[in-house]
Motif scaffolding. Sequence first.
Motif, PDB file in Angstrom:
ATOM      1  N   ARG A 191       0.957  -1.197  -0.083  1.00 57.56           N
ATOM      2  CA  ARG A 191       0.031  -0.187  -0.046  1.00 57.56           C
ATOM      3  C   ARG A 191       0.796   1.314   0.071  1.00 57.56           C
ATOM      4  O   ARG A 191       1.903   1.337   0.703  1.00 57.56           O
ATOM      5  N   VAL A 192       0.515   2.114  -0.636  1.00 55.39           N
ATOM      6  CA  VAL A 192       1.226   3.560  -0.889  1.00 55.39           C
ATOM      7  C   VAL A 192       0.123   4.577  -0.296  1.00 55.39           C
ATOM      8  O   VAL A 192      -1.120   4.469  -0.789  1.00 55.39           O
ATOM      9  N   GLU A 193       0.640   5.387   0.430  1.00 51.40           N
ATOM     10  CA  GLU A 193      -0.352   6.338   1.011  1.00 51.40           C
ATOM     11  C   GLU A 193       0.440   7.586   1.339  1.00 51.40           C
ATOM     12  O   GLU A 193       1.479   7.770   1.531  1.00 51.40           O
ATOM     13  N   THR A 194      -0.294   8.754   1.106  1.00 51.44           N
ATOM     14  CA  THR A 194      -0.147  10.144   1.043  1.00 51.44           C
ATOM     15  C   THR A 194      -1.305  10.938   1.375  1.00 51.44           C
ATOM     16  O   THR A 194      -2.298  10.533   1.029  1.00 51.44           O
ATOM     17  N   SER A 195      -0.949  12.250   1.736  1.00 50.89           N
ATOM     18  CA  SER A 195      -2.204  13.150   1.922  1.00 50.89           C
ATOM     19  C   SER A 195      -1.894  14.556   1.720  1.00 50.89           C
ATOM     20  O   SER A 195      -0.837  14.959   1.400  1.00 50.89           O
ATOM     21  N   LEU A 196      -2.929  15.402   1.368  1.00 48.96           N
ATOM     22  CA  LEU A 196      -2.836  16.749   1.044  1.00 48.96           C
ATOM     23  C   LEU A 196      -2.114  17.673   2.153  1.00 48.96           C
ATOM     24  O   LEU A 196      -1.035  18.170   1.937  1.00 48.96           O
ATOM     25  N   PHE A 197      -2.501  17.300   3.419  1.00 50.50           N
ATOM     26  CA  PHE A 197      -1.726  17.714   4.482  1.00 50.50           C
ATOM     27  C   PHE A 197      -0.346  17.568   4.543  1.00 50.50           C
ATOM     28  O   PHE A 197       0.637  18.453   4.914  1.00 50.50           O
ATOM     29  N   GLU A 198      -0.026  16.219   4.489  1.00 52.01           N
ATOM     30  CA  GLU A 198       1.641  15.803   4.751  1.00 52.01           C
ATOM     31  C   GLU A 198       2.222  16.536   3.712  1.00 52.01           C
ATOM     32  O   GLU A 198       3.414  16.670   3.770  1.00 52.01           O
TER      33      GLU A 198
END
Length: 397
Positions: free
Chosen positions: A208-215
């Motif tokens: 799984r690859v995850e990122t966010s607008l916040f980070e």
Amino acid sequence: MDTTADPDRGAQPPGALAGMRVLDLTQVMAGPFCTMVLADLGADVVKVENPEAGDQTRRSWGRTGRGDDSRAFMALNRNKRSVALDLKSEEGLLEFHRLVTTADVVVENWRPGVAARLGVDYETLAELNPALVYASISGFGQSGPYADRPGYDLIAQAMTGVMSITGEPDGRPVKSGIPVADLGSGLFCAVGILAAWISSRRTGRGQRVETSLFESALALAVWESTELWETGRVPAKLGSANRMSAPYQALATRDGYVTVGANNDRLWRRLCAAVDLPHLPDDPRFTTNTARMENRAQLVQVLEERFAQRDTAEWVELLLAAGVPAGPIQDYRQVLQDDPHVKARGMVQHVQHPVEGEVPVLASPLRLSATPTTIRRPPPLLGQHTDEVLERAVVEP
């Protein structure tokens, strides 16, 4: 130069990601931008959309042309095929699961928990395809106290400090003109997908690859975090000025503004000589970069008194001749329609859309000598490729 893309005009070299198959469950900006980067590089991106309305940007964002799709949708979805599937129906979910068995990557940008409720979460899909790379973009990440909050670029810019350092020192907080949280998270996600795909090809195991607008927005605060940790001072708004050097900003001229990048002592001395202020390097207020930053307001006043004597174009020509980085501030009409460098680099291309006709698009900034990026397909109509994809499982782009 022929800059009109046409999928039927003849053979094009395979892209660097030819053979990568991506199922794109995303909509609006961050996710579609991520998958468009992959598509430009040669990946076969299948955009899976709700048959009722599809991607939100198709209908509700900006102006439309001859057809129903908005220009905002077209800006983010070239080189993709569209499949209309109702994932809330048993038949639609089964069809999607079948596609997953032949895919390399799935990308989604729902709020945490939505994918699991639909039966398209990583744990479910990994059982069908253990080598699958599953990428998620959300507002605040899959965990933490903000995880369930709705994610928007504006909110991410506000909460990560971006708005606190954008604008003039005495002005109200403003957001960056470019949606840095949306686009930044799309780019970070694309990098993560590529890394995970390479690993999957080597090991046979996906992840799984995850990122966010916040980070993603926070990760761009390279200078701001440095200033806080080194000095203890809260970074403030500087207008067009730079946090680490001076003069490195826009300066008023007789007819507008010129940007000047004299960010070291060598360039500072060249600048002073070029504008006929040879005494400034020996002025105690400006002898070092630290001194220039501490006395930035006085420095700008002195320089702008001189720059007010000529037009922007004159200063740009003079400064470049002296080896000082400089450039005018241009609006987007000047950049996209008139700038000779944009034309020479082919950064504006055209794609033949089945309804709109010839549509201008921004080209990829990536230049690969052996496997160049290409614009092979126009943004798809909703469900345009459903039969093609479902009957033949996967067709190369």
